[in-house]
Enzyme design. Structure first.
Site, PDB file in Angstrom:
ATOM      1  N   ASN A   1     -69.992  12.425  17.407  1.00 35.44           N
ATOM      2  CA  ASN A   1     -68.697  11.702  16.796  1.00 35.44           C
ATOM      3  C   ASN A   1     -67.629  12.233  17.792  1.00 35.44           C
ATOM      4  OD1 ASN A   1     -70.128  10.681  14.413  1.00 35.44           O
ATOM      5  ND2 ASN A   1     -69.401  12.388  13.372  1.00 35.44           N
TER       6      ASN A   1
ATOM      7  N   LYS B   1     -76.197  12.949  16.102  1.00 40.54           N
ATOM      8  CA  LYS B   1     -74.904  12.260  16.353  1.00 40.54           C
ATOM      9  C   LYS B   1     -73.902  12.933  17.124  1.00 40.54           C
ATOM     10  CE  LYS B   1     -72.737   9.655  13.336  1.00 40.54           C
ATOM     11  NZ  LYS B   1     -71.912   9.550  12.197  1.00 40.54           N
TER      12      LYS B   1
ATOM     13  N   ARG C   1     -20.884   7.891   7.306  1.00 41.09           N
ATOM     14  CA  ARG C   1     -22.287   8.996   7.156  1.00 41.09           C
ATOM     15  C   ARG C   1     -22.916   8.085   5.749  1.00 41.09           C
ATOM     16  NH1 ARG C   1     -20.078  14.541   6.299  1.00 41.09           N
ATOM     17  NH2 ARG C   1     -22.443  15.008   5.628  1.00 41.09           N
TER      18      ARG C   1
ATOM     19  N   SER D   1     -72.622  16.005  13.011  1.00 34.30           N
ATOM     20  CA  SER D   1     -73.008  15.590  11.543  1.00 34.30           C
ATOM     21  C   SER D   1     -73.628  16.494  10.659  1.00 34.30           C
ATOM     22  CB  SER D   1     -73.284  14.264  11.552  1.00 34.30           C
ATOM     23  OG  SER D   1     -73.966  14.014  10.192  1.00 34.30           O
TER      24      SER D   1
END
Lengths: 452, 452, 452, 452
Positions: free
Chosen positions: A285, A283, A316, A277
C-alpha cells in the site's frame, strides 16, 4: 487540539508536533513575557531585580495545563490564566517582581507573539525537509534523464516522455512552493505588541521604544503598527502551507497511480511491515502517498477557514481570531507530515525502467501516432496527416496489428516517407522533444537555489 | 488530533471530547472486535471458549497508545497494530482464542464501525443539549412575546419587532437543525463489515449471516452492502453538524451585536471572571458568542474536506478515507462546544427591555416611517405616501425633530389622517403585525416536537 | 453569473441553466408579484381590476435586463429596480393598478420566493435524471452480477469482486443521494413573506391571511415564521446537491480509473468526436468523468460558502444573503451537468469482461492470496496460514511463478489441503463471497423505490 | 459562467468582467494562435505568407460562440473547436495557410496561455484601483490623525483610539494585499507551451527556440518547463486575490458596524437612490459593504476549489484542470467588484467626529478605566490598581456616576494621585499612546511605495 498518540506519528512530523503542542503554545507566550520584562528594563520601566524571578518562573513545565485550560474556558483565551499563574509563581518568590509581569501588554500580544515564536522555530525544520526533498527529486531527474516512459494525459497514454522530466516537473513545483513558503514565513515573523486596542497607551510615551526593544530581544520584525485585527501575513502563511501541501498532493497522486498493480512503474520504498495488508500478503500500500493525499484533501478547507476569518471586527475581533488558534498549528503539523512522507518516498523511490518500457509498448505503437502524424505532416500537411494516421490507428486496433505494420503497408505513407524514416519516427526514444532540455533547465534552477 | 488541555475546555463539551479521545477511538474498534467474535460464535465459526479471553483483552486501558501510534505510522492505519496487539494480549492467556481475533474482517471494518459506535454514544448527548437550548429559547419567546425592540436589517434600524419573535426565530432554526441532525444520525448508525474488498469472501457462505448477527450485537442497522468507499451517510452527518453550528453561529452573531456597548440589549450571563479583561475592568466579553462564531467559522472548511474526500477510489480508497479520520471527530467536538456555550448563554440570558425601548426612540421616530407610509398609503396610494414620508423623514433629520412632529405639522398628512390615528400609527407596539402570531406558531411546533 | 456560451453546454444541463438564467431569476420574482396581488385580492386588499394589468406586465421578456442591472448596482438588490420597473409598466396601462404592485412586501420576499419557484421547477428535472441514472446502474448490476473483476483497494489489486457489485454500490450511493435531495428539496419549497423585518406589520391584521393565500397560490409550504435571516433549508439543499455531486464524483473517479489505457475495463460511450484529441487519434478522453470530477472538485468550496454565510445579522443581514444569490444557482447548474454526463456515461457504458478477466490474472494468482490464506487458515489458524502464504507470495514474485504452482509444491500446504481443494480455492469466481447477495439487496432497494 | 446582466453591475467591475467574458476567453486563445504562427515563422517553420491570413481570422467577433460551445461539449474543452473553426476560417481565404494553424501545440497550451493573457490585461486594472484605495485611506489617516474615537475589542468599548489609526491600519492591510497580488501576478504571467505531454516533441529539435520566440512575442516569461499539471502559480494568484478580498472584507465589516444606526460614526457616500429601502425612507443601507462582505464570504470556498484541484494526474489531468476554468475568472471578477465598492466608499467616506466624541462618553468614562489603572498602577502596582479601578467601575455602573466622580471621591485614589493628574488621566485625547506614531509609520510606508 494537539497531536493524537494514535494518528500523530502517521500524519505529522514529530518535531513540528512538539513545537505546536500545549507545552509549546504555553512556552511561546512565556518567552514573550520574559522578553517583555527585559525590553521594559532596557527602556527603564522594569527594575533589573524583577528580571531573574520572571525568567525563572517562565517555564512551561512549571504550570498546571489543566488548570490553565479551566481558566481559559471562562476567560475566553489562554493568555489571561497564563498571566495570572505566572504572576502567582513570580510572587511566590518575589512579590515586587510580580508587579511587573505582562506590564502594558494585552492578552492578544502574548498569544500572537507566542505563535510567531513557534513559527520561528518550526519554519527552518520545514525548510530543511524541503531541501532534502528537492535534492532527492534532482537526483531522480538526473538519473532518469534518458529513461523513456509513457506520458499520460486524461489518464490515457499520450506520447512518450522521460521519467527524468516527470521528476524535474515535480522538482520545479517543489521549488516554487519552497520559495513561497520562505517569503510568507519571512513576512509573518513580526512582533505583536499593541496593548488593549493597539495604541500602547498603557505605556504612555514609551510604547514605541519598548516595542523596538522587544522586537530586538525576540529577533522579530517590528511592524508599522500592531496587527490585532489585520491577519494578512498569518493567512498568507497558511496559504503557502496549503500550496506546498497541494504540490505534495500532486506528487502523491502521480506516485499512487504509478504504484497501481496495473502500472507498476515506481514504488515507495518498502520497510518492515510498511504498507502491508493484514490479509493480502502481496499488497504494497502507498502509505506515504495516502498521507500526502489526505493532507492535500484537508488543507483547502483549513486554509478556507483562515481566509473566512479575516474580517475581524474593529480593533480586536471575536470568533475570527479564535478560529485561527487551532487551525494554523494544525496546518503546520499536516504539512510537515506530508512533507516527511514525500521526502522519504522520493529519497528511496524504487523505479522500474523495464516496466516503463513494457508499458510504452502496450498500445501496439499507437502512443507514437502523433510522431507519425508530425513526420507525415511535414509533407502532407497537418490535417491530411492526422486523417491518415487516424485511419491507420483504427485499423491497428481492429486488426490487432502494430501501428508500424499498418503504416508500412500503406502506399500513401510510403509515398511520403521512406521505410527507415518511418521506423525512426516510431521509436519512443526518438520522440522526446525537449524532455532533456527542460529537465536540465529545472536542474539548473535547483542548482542555483542551493547553497554549497 | 485530540483535545488540547488548554483549548479543549473552551471549545468542546467534555463528554464529547472524551468519546472522541484516543482511548475512545481505540475502544470503539475493540468493541467491534468483541462483538465480531460473539456474532461469529452465534453463526458457528468461533468457539465459545474464545469469547471470554477476547472480551477480557479488549479494554483500551490495557494498550500502549504510543506503541499503537508507532505501528499505525508504518501500517497506514490504527486497526492493523490494534489487531496485532489484541491478538498478542489474547494469546498471552489463550493462544487458541487468539486465532479467532478479527476473523474475516478488514481493518476498515474495525475503524468504520468503531467510529459509528462513537457516534452512537455521542449523538444522544448533543440531542439532550439541543433540547435544553430549544427550551431556553421557547421560554425567552414566551416571556418576551410583547417586548418591543428595534428590528434591524442591513444593521440599520428598520421597523419594530418583539424580542419574543427574535427568540422564536432562533428557536425555529434550532428545531430545523435538530431535525436534520436526528435524521442524519439515524442513517449514519450502520454497521461496516465487508472484508478485504467488500465481498466478505473470507467468510465463505456465512458472510451475510455473520453481518446480520453483528449488526444485532451492536444495535446498528445492516446496510444493503458494505460502504468502504461510499461515504454519503458520514458526509451527510458532517453536513448536519455544520448546519447546526451555522445556526448557532447566527444566534451568536445576533447576541454579540446585541451585547455591543453601543446597543446593550441582551447579555450572556455573567460568571466569576467570565469574559473579564485583564486591563479593562468594565468590559464584559461575549465569550460564548466568540466560541460559537469561531466554530461557525471553522466548520464550513471542515465539512468541505468531507465533501472533497467523497471521490474515493474503487473498493477502498487512499487519501480520501484518511482525511475523514480526524475531521469528523473534530466536527463533533466543535459542534458540542458551540452548543454548550449557546445553551448556557440562552438559558441565563440577561435581557434589558428598558434599553430596547430607549433604542427604539433613537431615530426620533423614523423607525416608524413605514408605519406612517402604510397608514397614509391606504388613502394616498403607496408611492405618494412613500414620497411624503421620505420628505418628512429628511426634514426630521435636518431639523432634529421627531417624525411625529413633522408629520403632524404637514397639511397633506392632516388631510389624509386625523391626529389620533397618526399618533396611534406611530406607536412601536402598534406596528408589530404578526409578531405574536408567528411567535405562537413556532412555539406550537416546539411544543409538538417535545415529548412530555 | 449566468451560463457561459462556451462552457455552459459542457458543464450544465440546458434546461436547468435556462431556469437559472437572468430571465429565470426575473420571472421568479415576477411570479411572486402576480401571485401576491391575487392573494391580496382574495383577502380583500387589492381590487379585482388591478389583477389583469399586473399579470400582463409581469413577463420577463418585457423588461430591460441591463437597466435592471444598473438599478441593482445602486439599490443593492434586483427586487428594488424590478418593482420600480413593474410599477411603471403597470402604470402605463392602469395607474390605479400600479398602486398595488408589491403591496406590503419587502424586496427579500420577492427574491427569496422567486428563488424557491426556480427550485420548484428545477428539482423535478434533476429527479428525472436521477431515476434514469439509477435505472442504468441497476441494469449494469443485473447484467454483470456474475462478471468477475479485480477488486482494488489503495489502488492495489486486492481480491476478486464482480462488476455487478461495483455497479450496485454505485447505485446504493445514488439512491442515498437521491433520497437526501428529495427530502431537502421538499423542505426548501416554502414561501418567503415577512415584510420589512419579518412581522408583516405593513399589512396590519391581515398579514397571516395574505401569507396563507399566497402560499396556496404558489403551491408552497407556509413556514411558521419568515426566514429572512434563517437560511437552514436553503443551505441544507445546497448540502444535498454537494452530496449528490460528490457521489457522482466517486462514480467518475472509478470510471476514469477503469478507462486508463493501463486498465481498459470500461469506457464512456464513444460519440462522434467525443473526447477525441487533436493530435493523438487513438486517445479516448473520459470527457464525462472529467466534467463530473470538476464539479465534485468545485462543489465543496461552493457549499462551504453557503455554510459560511449562515450567520446573517439580525432580521435581515448583509453580505451573507448576497453571497447566496449566485452560489446556489451555480450549484444547481453544476450538479445538473455532472448528473447529465454520468447518466449518459452509465447508460451507454462499454464494459470489457475479457479485459477484466485478463487483469485478474496479472499478478500470477496473487490476487487469491487471501483465498489461500482463508482456506489454509481453517486448518492452520489465521496467523500461521498468513505467514505461509506470505512466504509463498514472495517466492512467486521472485521466481515469476504462479501462486498456485508455489503452493502446490509446498509440503506444508499439501498437508493441510488436497490438490483439488487448493485449485478450487484459487479460482476467482469461487472467491466472491456475498457479492451476489449484496448486489441483490441493493437491487431490491432500487426496485422498492421505483414506482411502476 | 459569465457576468449576469442583473447581478454583474453590482458584483463586478465592468472592465474586468469584459476581459473575462466568453469573447475575452476566446480572444485570449486566438492571440496565442497568431503569436504562435509569428514565433514559428521566426524560427523558420511557418512561411511568411501564412501570417496575415491567420491574424485576419483570429478575431473573436468572427466566431459563432454557440457553435464553439456545442463543440466544447463533445470535445471536452474550448480549444479543440476553436482550432477547428479557426482553421476553417483561414482555409476559406488561404488553404495553404490553414495547414499551419496551431502547429505543434496542444489544446491546453492555447487555453492556459489565453488565460495568462487575460490576466496580463486585468491585473494592471486592479493595481490602479488598489492605488486609488490606498490613497483614499492615506488621506483619511492624515485628516483624522487626531480624531479620537472608541476603540472596540470583542465589540465592546475598550480604550480610545483615533480614526486616523483605524484608517492607517486599513491602509497597512491594503498595502500588504497589494504587494502579495503584485508578486503573485508577476509570477503567473508565464507562457504555457508544451505540446501533447509537455515535451514539444511535435516540433522536433526546434521546440525550445519556438517557445523562446513565443514568450517574447507575448511579453510573457518562459518557464523552465511546461506546467500543464503544475498549477502552483495560478493557485497562488488565486490565494492573493482571496487575501485581497478578505482584507476588503475586514474594511467592509468595520464600515458596516460603524454605519449601524446605533453607532453612526462613518458612512458610505450617499448617491441618488443608493442603498435606499423601498419602504423605509430613512434607511441608508451599506451597499458597498454588503458587496465586499459577500465577496469575502464567497472567496474562501472558491480558493479552496483551486487548492483542491492541485493534485492533477500525470502530464495533464482531468477534473482538476477543468475546475479552474470558471473559478479563477470568477475570483478576479468578484475581487474587482469588492475593490471597486471599497474604493468608492473610502474615497467619499462621510466621517462624523461629533458622534465619535459622543460615543466615547457613553460609558460614563469607563472607557478610561485602563488609563486610570495605569496612572494609579505606577504608584500602587498593577494588581492593586486594577482591583481599585474594578471596584470603582462597578460603583459607577451601579450608581450611574461617572468614573471620574467615583475615583475623585475615593481616598485611596486621592492618596496616590492629585486631582489634576486624575482629571488629565481621564481625558480620551490624553490616552492615545502611540496612535499618531503608528499612523505616521504606516503613512511613510505608503509614501515610499507610491511613485510620484
Amino acid at each position: 487540539m494537539t497531536s493524537s498518540l494514535l494518528f500523530g506519528p502517521l500524519f505529522e512530523a514529530p518535531e513540528i508536533a512538539e513545537i505546536f503542542s500545549d507545552q509549546g503554545h504555553l512556552q511561546g507566550m512565556l518567552d514573550f513575557e520574559t522578553a517583555l520584562a527585559r525590553a521594559e528594563h532596557r527602556v527603564g520601566i522594569v527594575p533589573e531585580t524583577a528580571l531573574a524571578p520572571i525568567a525563572a518562573a517562565a517555564e512551561a513545565g512549571k504550570f498546571d495545563l489543566a488548570a490553565l485550560g479551566a481558566g481559559a474556558a471562562s476567560a475566553g483565551n489562554t493568555a489571561i490564566p497564563m498571566v495570572k499563574a505566572l504572576t502567582a509563581l513570580v510572587a511566590a518568590t518575589d512579590p515586587e517582581a510580580a508587579r511587573w509581569v505582562h506590564w502594558g501588554a494585552t492578552s492578544q500580544d502574548a498569544m500572537d507573539t507566542g505563535l510567531v515564536l513557534q513559527l520561528q522555530a518550526a519554519l527552518p525544520l520545514l525548510e530543511a525537509d524541503l531541501r532534502r526533498l528537492a535534492q532527492a527529486l534532482a537526483t531522480l531527474a538526473e538519473t532518469h534523464i534518458a529513461t523513456p516512459m509513457v506520458g499520460r494525459t486524461w489518464l490515457q497514454h499520450a506520447v512518450p516522455i522521460t521519467f527524468g522530466l516527470k521528476a524535474a516537473n515535480w522538482l520545479a513545483s517543489v521549488l516554487d512552493a519552497r520559495d513561497r513558503l520562505a517569503e510568507a514565513g519571512r513576512r509573518a515573523l513580526q512582533l505583536q505588541f499593541g496593548g488593549a486596542a493597539g495604541t500602547l497607551a498603557s505605556l504612555g510615551a514609551q510604547g514605541l521604544a519598548v516595542a523596538e526593544a522587544l522586537a530586538e530581544e525576540l529577533s522579530l520584525a517590528l511592524p508599522d503598527s500592531p496587527w490585532h485585527s489585520r491577519r494578512e501575513r498569518l493567512v498568507d502563511l497558511g496559504a503557502a502551507l496549503a500550496l506546498l501541501t497541494g504540490t505534495l498532493g500532486k506528487l502523491a497522486r502521480d506516485l499512487s497511480l504509478l504504484m497501481q498493480t496495473d502500472v507498476g512503474e515506481a514504488f515507495e520504498p518498502a520497510g518492515a511491515g510498511k504498507g502491508g495488508s493484514s490479509t493480502m500478503p502481496h499488497k504494497r500500500n502507498p502509505v506515504g502517498a495516502a498521507v500526502a493525499l489526505s493532507a492535500a484533501s484537508r488543507m483547502p478547507g483549513l486554509v478556507a477557514s483562515l481566509f473566512a476569518a479575516q474580517a475581524q471586527e474593529h480593533e480586536r475581533g471575536l470568533g475570527g481570531w479564535h478560529a485561527e488558534w487551532e487551525t494554523l498549528p494544525l496546518m503546520l503539523r499536516l504539512a510537515s507530515g506530508s512533507l516527511h512522507h514525500m521526502t522519504e518516498a522520493m529519497s528511496g523511490l524504487e523505479v522500474d525502467p523495464t516496466r516503463m518500457a513494457e508499458n510504452l509498448g502496450r498500445t501496439n505503437g499507437l502512443i507514437l501516432a502523433e510522431a507519425a502524424s508530425m513526420a507525415l505532416g511535414a509533407t502532407l500537411g497537418r490535417e491530411a496527416a492526422h486523417r491518415l494516421v487516424e485511419r491507420a490507428s483504427k485499423r491497428a486496433v481492429a486488426e490487432e496489428m502494430t501501428l508500424h505494420a499498418v503504416l508500412a503497408a500503406d502506399p500513401d505513407v510510403s509515398a511520403a516517407l521512406d521505410a527507415e524514416s518511418l521506423a525512426r519516427a516510431l521509436r519512443p526514444d526518438h520522440y522526446l522533444g525537449m524532455a532533456e532540455a527542460f529537465t536540465r533547465r529545472v536542474l539548473a534552477r535547483h542548482q542555483a537555489s542551493t547553497p554549497d
